[in-house]
Write an enzyme that holds these catalytic residues in place. Structure first.
Site, mmCIF file in Angstrom:
data_model
loop_
_atom_site.group_PDB
_atom_site.id
_atom_site.type_symbol
_atom_site.label_atom_id
_atom_site.label_comp_id
_atom_site.label_asym_id
_atom_site.label_seq_id
_atom_site.Cartn_x
_atom_site.Cartn_y
_atom_site.Cartn_z
ATOM 1 N N CYS A 93 0.817 -1.223 0.000
ATOM 2 C CA CYS A 93 0.000 0.000 0.000
ATOM 3 C C CYS A 93 0.844 1.263 0.000
ATOM 4 O O CYS A 93 0.308 2.367 -0.121
ATOM 5 C CB CYS A 93 -0.939 -0.001 1.199
ATOM 6 S SG CYS A 93 -1.851 -1.552 1.352
ATOM 7 N N CYS A 216 -13.079 0.517 8.435
ATOM 8 C CA CYS A 216 -12.275 -0.084 7.367
ATOM 9 C C CYS A 216 -12.405 0.767 6.107
ATOM 10 O O CYS A 216 -13.519 1.136 5.724
ATOM 11 C CB CYS A 216 -12.762 -1.500 7.042
ATOM 12 S SG CYS A 216 -12.846 -2.602 8.476
ATOM 13 N N LYS A 337 -10.119 6.262 4.410
ATOM 14 C CA LYS A 337 -11.454 5.855 4.849
ATOM 15 C C LYS A 337 -12.560 6.397 3.956
ATOM 16 O O LYS A 337 -13.473 5.664 3.569
ATOM 17 C CB LYS A 337 -11.664 6.326 6.300
ATOM 18 C CG LYS A 337 -13.043 6.029 6.857
ATOM 19 C CD LYS A 337 -13.239 4.527 6.971
ATOM 20 C CE LYS A 337 -14.702 4.146 7.038
ATOM 21 N NZ LYS A 337 -15.350 4.140 5.725
ATOM 22 N N HIS A 341 -9.092 3.996 -1.207
ATOM 23 C CA HIS A 341 -7.763 3.391 -1.130
ATOM 24 C C HIS A 341 -7.506 2.457 -2.316
ATOM 25 O O HIS A 341 -7.488 1.234 -2.178
ATOM 26 C CB HIS A 341 -7.635 2.634 0.198
ATOM 27 C CG HIS A 341 -6.279 2.033 0.452
ATOM 28 N ND1 HIS A 341 -5.104 2.554 -0.052
ATOM 29 C CD2 HIS A 341 -5.896 0.925 1.181
ATOM 30 C CE1 HIS A 341 -4.088 1.814 0.341
ATOM 31 N NE2 HIS A 341 -4.528 0.818 1.073
#
Lengths: 394, 394
Positions: A93, A216, A337, A341
């Site tokens: 990431c 998440c 959030k 992402h």
């Protein structure tokens, strides 16, 4: 040499343009078209620049879904119409946070004057099993992924440890989510650009106890691109930020191999290196984009980046210090959030947000008098981290 | 700035140590243990150096077989006992050639004094279907891999085009193989370290017409590591080579999108950049490691690197000029054909060979009076290439 230190007389690197696609679900786009759009927008923001001015490119992607696997960097720069040396970097990431760092090194090395750094990912066309697989691959393979630990499960362990050690609660995770959704609602590029209350977040379905759905980040499609240039080139542009510092650190890939579950040591090391290079401290930071893949990660980041003492992150948050109108606004873009992402695009996307903030182009979510911005991008559960400090020039 | 040019007063980068595992089939090893062995050998060759002296690491791998996918760089440096910022780079078969280039940029940037650059791959535990898949992923996805074009098929098209345009024959491909096997037979690290005659190569089973089995490199396991350092650090070591030049170029990933099948333009561009940076020409090269994934690729390399005119590569070869005792020995290690081709390790492995040659440590295959060495590493069928020029210092 210690990381963060640098040889004397090395030249500075500047961000002279940056752009991104919206983050979201785009079934009509491909990884190539998304990257090309981000590139076009970055170039448009540096409008005196043409493709012939780009010396090389660094592209971050995890390569989710098995699209182009080998040569996944050149595959997107060719589609963007560029014919320049292109290197793909992957640090899960943190792929494009590292891509930006490589671009800074390329400029400082004297081997390039203008470098395109960016990243992309397409994730929303994955089945839920495939998404679980592709997120899991950034965990440790033998003892985490293959034994069934999900990525949410890893961060859930961190949240449980934090709650056990300090007096934070699940509502603090929800406060992170609510703050970031409030910011994302002001960002037209956000994947989940709607408000979310603390109550809604705490009451949502459990994903991995104590994390609920709203603790998440989503899986997203998107791309981001940043143009890093030498001082001579930067002098010709109107909207410019200086790369004051950049630090990176790696750690054990598996969470289970680390001493503490309430810190991400690679974040702290990367930050320290960036602060040393920039000759500043955490108190000097005016605006920050931090890696809130799961809401607990934002609390850990406050502490690892030195924004507060150990065990006090939830108090900083409760006090409103990291709100858009607080002393140190964090994730004004909406963060992972709410903004979303798309793995390989996230790190470069953070730099896009800082560039907009530091050059006064952030519109509804503009932070006043922002001079120094910090971006914090984490790979996996902390196997790698990179922290970048940008200083507004004009 | 044109690639190859560089800003004045930038500092030089040096190779102060290098090592590799043997290339071959090692069912008792893992990608992590192989990388750790290469690292240990590189460190042993720079014996005043300790792990605490390494500032950062750059690791090249394609990640064949789906072992550690995300954070595949940190996963191997942690196993080697290092705790340094680690970046994975991937440019298909040129992954670690690019890793070395990134290390050079890191040192020249002033952000690091000592950088570990290396690569690894484990391939021999794949089924033949899996091997075909993982090699295919470096071809273009939509119009090559998914439509069934194998990697051997791509290079077979280049060989057919070359034969149609010039008077080369299948025996010339076999001459490449025979030369490289003769060299590899002198290299204890070679995967296929045995002699192979022109007759045997031409008479072997066809893989993709006109390529026979002996015109194709093997799939191998292995790892290689190189230590790149600043001038101040290099001054403390006995066996040192200077990075005189490094050039990179990208091109369309799909062969079918290029104008010519008898040249790899990215190789020519990368070479030109490296020559400009080093202020030398092809005539100055004393020893070269070139990317002979399929034997036709070595012939194209002679021309793209400027070792001879277009259409004359097979004559250079027939004249013995590129033999171990010729004027310009090529692939003295055995090349990909005989030494082997563990994808991510190949580029760094070429630098290991040049370092040994330029510091007089190549034993049975030592080239006399070698001062300038060239490494040529290609990704896919030419979607990326990197050329590195090393100059012996002492």
């Amino acid at each position: 040499m210690r990381e963060g230190a640098q040889a004397p007389s090395m030249r500075d690197a500047y961000v002279i343009g940056a752009g991104q696609t919206a983050f979201g679900s785009f079934p009509g786009e491909s990884y190539r078209s998304l990257f090309a759009t981000a590139y076009d927008r970055a170039m448009a923001s540096a409008d005196a620049l043409g493709p012939e001015d780009i010396d090389e490119a660094v592209v971050g992607t995890l390569g989710v879904g098995g699209r182009q696997i080998g040569l996944s960097g050149p595959a997107v720069t060719e589609h963007a119409g560029l014919s320049v040396p292109t290197t793909r970097v992957e640090n899960a990431c943190a792929a494009s946070g590292y891509a930006v760092r490589n671009a800074v090194q390329a400029v400082k090395s004297g081997m390039a004057d203008v470098v395109l750094a960016g990243g992309y990912e397409v994730m929303t066309d994955l089945s839920s099993d495939a998404a679980k697989y592709w997120l899991g691959v950034s965990g440790e393979t033998e003892w985490e992924r293959l034994t069934g630990t999900t990525f949410a499960g890893t961060y859930a362990q961190m949240a449980s440890a934090y709650f056990a050690e300090y007096d934070a609660t699940v509502d603090d995770l929800s406060r992170v989510a609510a703050k970031n959704h409030a910011n994302g609602a002001k960002n037209p590029n956000a994947h989940l650009g709607f408000d979310c209350s603390v109550e809604d977040a705490s009451g949502a379905a459990t994903v991995a106890d104590p994390l609920t759905l709203y603790h998440c980040c989503p899986t997203s499609d998107g791309a981001a691109a940043v143009i890093v240039a030498s001082e001579d080139v930067a002098a010709q542009f109107d909207d410019v930020a200086r790369v004051a510092g950049v630090g990176a650190a790696s750690d054990r890939v598996g969470l289970f191999e680390r001493d503490s579950y309430t810190s991400i040591p690679a974040s702290a090391e990367a930050a320290e290196s960036a602060y040393v290079m920039a000759d500043v401290g955490p108190d000097d930071v005016d605006v920050a984009e931090v890696h809130d893949c799961f809401s607990i990660a934002e609390l850990l980041a406050y502490e690892d980046l030195g924004f507060c003492e150990r065990g006090e992150a939830h108090e900083l948050l409760r006090d409103g210090e990291t709100d858009l109108d607080g002393d140190l606004p964090v994730n004004v873009s909406g963060g992972l959030k709410s903004k979303g992402h798309p793995i390989g695009a996230t790190g470069a996307g953070q730099i896009v947000e800082l560039y907009k903030q530091l050059t006064g182009q952030a519109v509804d979510r503009q932070v006043n008098d922002a001079n120094l911005g910090l971006a914090h991008n984490v790979g996996g559960s902390g196997g790698a981290a990179v922290v970048t400090l940008l200083e507004g020039v004009r």
